[in-house]
Design a protein around this motif. Sequence first.
Motif, short mmCIF file in Angstrom:
data_model
loop_
_atom_site.label_atom_id
_atom_site.label_comp_id
_atom_site.label_asym_id
_atom_site.label_seq_id
_atom_site.Cartn_x
_atom_site.Cartn_y
_atom_site.Cartn_z
N VAL A 114 36.54 -0.64 84.29
CA VAL A 114 37.65 -0.60 85.05
C VAL A 114 38.06 0.94 85.53
CG1 VAL A 114 40.26 -1.15 84.87
CG2 VAL A 114 38.60 -2.72 83.61
N CYS A 115 38.88 0.73 86.98
CA CYS A 115 39.08 1.99 87.24
C CYS A 115 40.12 2.78 86.55
CB CYS A 115 39.27 1.69 88.79
SG CYS A 115 39.92 3.14 89.68
N MET A 116 40.11 3.89 86.22
CA MET A 116 41.39 4.46 85.47
C MET A 116 42.67 4.30 86.21
SD MET A 116 39.83 8.07 84.26
CE MET A 116 38.44 8.22 82.95
N THR A 117 42.65 4.19 87.55
CA THR A 117 43.95 4.25 88.26
C THR A 117 44.57 2.79 88.02
OG1 THR A 117 42.96 5.38 90.18
CG2 THR A 117 44.75 4.09 90.63
N LEU A 118 43.72 1.82 87.76
CA LEU A 118 44.28 0.48 87.52
C LEU A 118 44.77 0.19 86.05
CD1 LEU A 118 41.68 -2.01 89.24
CD2 LEU A 118 44.04 -1.08 90.09
N ILE A 119 44.14 1.05 85.24
CA ILE A 119 44.54 1.18 83.73
C ILE A 119 46.13 2.09 83.92
CG2 ILE A 119 44.09 2.25 81.60
CD1 ILE A 119 41.27 1.91 82.11
N ALA A 120 46.48 2.80 84.52
CA ALA A 120 47.54 3.65 84.60
C ALA A 120 48.46 2.56 85.18
CB ALA A 120 47.24 4.90 85.45
N GLU A 121 48.14 1.86 86.35
CA GLU A 121 49.25 0.72 86.64
C GLU A 121 49.43 -0.21 85.63
OE1 GLU A 121 47.39 -0.62 90.38
OE2 GLU A 121 47.52 1.27 91.24
N ALA A 122 48.55 -0.64 84.98
CA ALA A 122 48.93 -1.70 84.11
C ALA A 122 49.91 -1.09 82.92
CB ALA A 122 47.52 -2.09 83.39
N LEU A 123 49.64 0.05 82.40
CA LEU A 123 50.55 0.55 81.68
C LEU A 123 52.04 1.23 82.02
CD1 LEU A 123 47.92 2.58 79.20
CD2 LEU A 123 49.10 0.57 78.86
N ALA A 124 51.92 1.34 83.62
CA ALA A 124 53.07 1.77 84.14
C ALA A 124 53.46 2.90 83.59
CB ALA A 124 54.25 0.75 83.89
N ILE A 125 52.31 3.87 83.97
CA ILE A 125 52.39 5.15 83.21
C ILE A 125 51.73 6.12 84.49
CG2 ILE A 125 52.67 5.07 80.87
CD1 ILE A 125 49.65 5.86 80.75
N ALA A 126 52.06 7.42 84.54
CA ALA A 126 51.24 8.22 85.48
C ALA A 126 50.05 8.57 85.28
CB ALA A 126 52.02 9.70 85.37
N GLN A 127 49.17 8.85 86.28
CA GLN A 127 47.67 9.00 86.01
C GLN A 127 47.40 10.06 85.33
OE1 GLN A 127 45.36 7.23 87.90
NE2 GLN A 127 43.70 8.40 86.53
N PRO A 128 48.22 11.22 85.14
CA PRO A 128 47.82 12.20 84.13
C PRO A 128 47.84 11.88 82.65
CG PRO A 128 49.05 13.30 85.81
CD PRO A 128 49.02 11.73 86.13
N SER A 129 48.95 10.97 82.45
CA SER A 129 49.28 10.45 81.08
C SER A 129 48.23 9.58 80.70
CB SER A 129 50.55 9.67 81.02
OG SER A 129 51.39 10.67 81.31
N ALA A 130 47.66 8.62 81.58
CA ALA A 130 46.65 7.66 81.51
C ALA A 130 45.47 8.44 81.18
CB ALA A 130 46.46 6.82 82.48
N SER A 131 44.89 9.50 82.02
CA SER A 131 43.84 10.21 81.73
C SER A 131 43.74 10.87 80.40
CB SER A 131 43.67 11.42 82.94
OG SER A 131 43.37 10.52 84.18
N ARG A 132 44.81 11.51 80.11
CA ARG A 132 44.80 11.91 78.54
C ARG A 132 44.66 10.84 77.57
NH1 ARG A 132 43.35 15.21 75.24
NH2 ARG A 132 44.30 15.77 73.60
N HIS A 133 45.16 9.80 77.76
CA HIS A 133 44.97 8.63 76.63
C HIS A 133 43.49 8.33 76.61
CE1 HIS A 133 48.79 7.81 75.09
NE2 HIS A 133 49.38 7.66 76.28
N LEU A 134 42.98 8.00 77.69
CA LEU A 134 41.62 7.89 78.04
C LEU A 134 40.59 9.09 77.41
CD1 LEU A 134 42.02 5.78 81.44
CD2 LEU A 134 41.12 4.82 79.27
N ALA A 135 41.07 10.02 77.78
CA ALA A 135 40.12 11.21 77.23
C ALA A 135 40.21 11.17 75.80
CB ALA A 135 40.66 12.58 77.41
N ILE A 136 41.25 10.91 75.09
CA ILE A 136 41.21 10.83 73.69
C ILE A 136 40.20 9.53 73.11
CG2 ILE A 136 42.59 10.26 71.49
CD1 ILE A 136 44.91 12.16 72.93
N ILE A 137 40.45 8.59 73.70
CA ILE A 137 39.72 7.21 73.44
C ILE A 137 38.15 7.55 73.76
CG2 ILE A 137 39.34 4.67 73.85
CD1 ILE A 137 42.17 4.67 74.80
N ARG A 138 37.86 8.20 74.73
CA ARG A 138 36.46 8.51 75.05
C ARG A 138 35.93 9.79 73.93
NH1 ARG A 138 34.34 11.30 80.50
NH2 ARG A 138 32.10 11.03 80.15
#
Length: 104
Positions: A42-66
């Motif tokens: 799934v594209c990171m942009t769509l993950i940010a949209e699904a959570l209704a958060i900014a892309q940088p916040s989503a990227s940080r969460h995804l970096a930790i999960i990764r």
Amino acid sequence: MNRSIQIMAMASEQRLTILKLLGAPQKHFCHQQSADPLEFGVCMTLIAEALAIAQPSASRHLAIIREAGFIKVRKHLKWSYCKRDEVAISEYLNWLARELSSGA
């Protein structure tokens, strides 16, 4: 794998939500047209949209999960796609169950 990082990854409601959404990508991200969300991720942009958060916040969460090993990220052109690592998640849950039942 670093258990501290894995515990930290699971300690966030937003990160748990990401993992839940990625657990059924065809259900939650069926509108993704650039690649099959089940096969490719799934594209990171769509993950940010699904959570209704900014892309940088989503990227940080995804970096930790990764970093915890719970997702794999694949780059294609200018986008990054995320897919759950079911084996890593299963191993973590089995470890946690053993730890909780050991009576230490």
